[in-house]
Scaffold this motif. Sequence first.
Motif, PDB file in Angstrom:
ATOM      1  N   ASN A   1       0.820  -1.210   0.000  1.00 26.82           N
ATOM      2  CA  ASN A   1       0.000   0.000   0.000  1.00 26.82           C
ATOM      3  C   ASN A   1       0.854   1.258   0.000  1.00 26.82           C
ATOM      4  O   ASN A   1       0.523   2.232  -0.687  1.00 26.82           O
ATOM      5  CB  ASN A   1      -0.953   0.014   1.198  1.00 26.82           C
ATOM      6  N   ARG A   2       1.931   1.262   0.754  1.00 24.45           N
ATOM      7  CA  ARG A   2       2.811   2.439   0.755  1.00 24.45           C
ATOM      8  C   ARG A   2       3.450   2.635  -0.613  1.00 24.45           C
ATOM      9  O   ARG A   2       3.555   3.760  -1.111  1.00 24.45           O
ATOM     10  CB  ARG A   2       3.869   2.304   1.840  1.00 24.45           C
ATOM     11  N   ARG A   3       3.884   1.551  -1.227  1.00 22.72           N
ATOM     12  CA  ARG A   3       4.483   1.644  -2.566  1.00 22.72           C
ATOM     13  C   ARG A   3       3.466   2.178  -3.581  1.00 22.72           C
ATOM     14  O   ARG A   3       3.778   3.032  -4.399  1.00 22.72           O
ATOM     15  CB  ARG A   3       4.997   0.276  -3.014  1.00 22.72           C
ATOM     16  N   ARG A   4       2.246   1.667  -3.533  1.00 19.78           N
ATOM     17  CA  ARG A   4       1.215   2.124  -4.469  1.00 19.78           C
ATOM     18  C   ARG A   4       0.819   3.579  -4.175  1.00 19.78           C
ATOM     19  O   ARG A   4       0.496   4.332  -5.088  1.00 19.78           O
ATOM     20  CB  ARG A   4      -0.029   1.215  -4.404  1.00 19.78           C
ATOM     21  N   ALA A   5       0.866   3.970  -2.908  1.00 22.28           N
ATOM     22  CA  ALA A   5       0.571   5.368  -2.559  1.00 22.28           C
ATOM     23  C   ALA A   5       1.598   6.303  -3.185  1.00 22.28           C
ATOM     24  O   ALA A   5       1.249   7.350  -3.731  1.00 22.28           O
ATOM     25  CB  ALA A   5       0.545   5.538  -1.036  1.00 22.28           C
ATOM     26  N   VAL A   6       2.864   5.915  -3.131  1.00 22.59           N
ATOM     27  CA  VAL A   6       3.927   6.730  -3.719  1.00 22.59           C
ATOM     28  C   VAL A   6       3.724   6.846  -5.232  1.00 22.59           C
ATOM     29  O   VAL A   6       3.852   7.926  -5.813  1.00 22.59           O
ATOM     30  CB  VAL A   6       5.326   6.148  -3.390  1.00 22.59           C
TER      31      VAL A   6
ATOM     32  N   LEU B   1       9.777   1.977   2.928  1.00 25.68           N
ATOM     33  CA  LEU B   1       9.046   3.212   3.151  1.00 25.68           C
ATOM     34  C   LEU B   1       8.416   3.179   4.534  1.00 25.68           C
ATOM     35  O   LEU B   1       7.634   2.286   4.835  1.00 25.68           O
ATOM     36  CB  LEU B   1       7.914   3.342   2.137  1.00 25.68           C
ATOM     37  N   SER B   2       8.735   4.147   5.321  1.00 29.64           N
ATOM     38  CA  SER B   2       8.065   4.258   6.616  1.00 29.64           C
ATOM     39  C   SER B   2       6.751   5.005   6.417  1.00 29.64           C
ATOM     40  O   SER B   2       6.484   5.575   5.355  1.00 29.64           O
ATOM     41  CB  SER B   2       8.951   5.028   7.596  1.00 29.64           C
ATOM     42  N   GLU B   3       5.954   5.014   7.441  1.00 27.55           N
ATOM     43  CA  GLU B   3       4.712   5.782   7.402  1.00 27.55           C
ATOM     44  C   GLU B   3       5.027   7.260   7.176  1.00 27.55           C
ATOM     45  O   GLU B   3       4.385   7.934   6.363  1.00 27.55           O
ATOM     46  CB  GLU B   3       3.926   5.590   8.698  1.00 27.55           C
ATOM     47  N   ASP B   4       6.048   7.761   7.889  1.00 23.01           N
ATOM     48  CA  ASP B   4       6.437   9.168   7.731  1.00 23.01           C
ATOM     49  C   ASP B   4       6.913   9.468   6.315  1.00 23.01           C
ATOM     50  O   ASP B   4       6.581  10.521   5.756  1.00 23.01           O
ATOM     51  CB  ASP B   4       7.533   9.537   8.731  1.00 23.01           C
ATOM     52  N   ASP B   5       7.707   8.560   5.724  1.00 21.33           N
ATOM     53  CA  ASP B   5       8.174   8.738   4.346  1.00 21.33           C
ATOM     54  C   ASP B   5       6.985   8.848   3.392  1.00 21.33           C
ATOM     55  O   ASP B   5       6.963   9.692   2.500  1.00 21.33           O
ATOM     56  CB  ASP B   5       9.042   7.566   3.883  1.00 21.33           C
ATOM     57  N   THR B   6       6.021   7.966   3.572  1.00 23.85           N
ATOM     58  CA  THR B   6       4.860   7.942   2.693  1.00 23.85           C
ATOM     59  C   THR B   6       4.083   9.243   2.780  1.00 23.85           C
ATOM     60  O   THR B   6       3.722   9.838   1.761  1.00 23.85           O
ATOM     61  CB  THR B   6       3.942   6.749   3.048  1.00 23.85           C
ATOM     62  N   TRP B   7       3.849   9.727   3.999  1.00 27.15           N
ATOM     63  CA  TRP B   7       3.104  10.974   4.163  1.00 27.15           C
ATOM     64  C   TRP B   7       3.917  12.168   3.686  1.00 27.15           C
ATOM     65  O   TRP B   7       3.350  13.143   3.168  1.00 27.15           O
ATOM     66  CB  TRP B   7       2.641  11.153   5.609  1.00 27.15           C
ATOM     67  N   GLU B   8       5.232  12.119   3.830  1.00 26.60           N
ATOM     68  CA  GLU B   8       6.080  13.208   3.322  1.00 26.60           C
ATOM     69  C   GLU B   8       5.951  13.311   1.797  1.00 26.60           C
ATOM     70  O   GLU B   8       5.831  14.405   1.237  1.00 26.60           O
ATOM     71  CB  GLU B   8       7.538  12.975   3.704  1.00 26.60           C
ATOM     72  N   LEU B   9       5.960  12.176   1.128  1.00 24.05           N
ATOM     73  CA  LEU B   9       5.813  12.171  -0.325  1.00 24.05           C
ATOM     74  C   LEU B   9       4.404  12.601  -0.737  1.00 24.05           C
ATOM     75  O   LEU B   9       4.222  13.299  -1.740  1.00 24.05           O
ATOM     76  CB  LEU B   9       6.166  10.800  -0.895  1.00 24.05           C
TER      77      LEU B   9
END
Length: 172
Positions: free
Chosen positions: A28-33, A126-134
């Motif tokens: 999910n984080r990868r697809r979010a990015v 990808l951390s949660e913070d990384d994902t939200w930063e992107l």
Amino acid sequence: MSLPDDLLDHAAELAIQAVDKPKIRDVNRRRAVSACYYALFHQINRDAARLIAPNVTEETNHRIQRWFDHAEMKRVCRRFLPKLLDQPLRDLLGEAASQDLQMVALHFVKLQDARHSADYDLSYELSEDDTWELFEAASDAVKAWKRIAHTAEANIFILSLLLWKNWDRDRL
């Protein structure tokens, strides 16, 4: 809503689901990015096609959007990043691009790099913070683009995305 807005909403949903569903968190984080990158990519391309050919059918508009090459867009974005622009941009825009255009260019490069890592590098974490930063980078860049989309500076940027090699040529 537009496709870019829908993609940002989708990215946010994926990032939230990544917290709730540990088994698919990484996916999910990868697809979010990826969705974040494509939100900015499609925002620029949609507006560019409307500028270039405002009186064409929707089908033709979609074909025009396909003219944009991801790698070339990244190369051109890098040209808009320096505090002092090099030639020929200085002749076209002045000493520097606006802060909004620099943000768009910087985040386009950043998001494309992150998307490549998310889509192709199996060791990418990808951390949660990384994902939200992107996500915030994409949201900020889309907003910045919308502020400048109808300016002469944006016209030069769009033309550069398609015709960069021609800017450097001296014409008699």
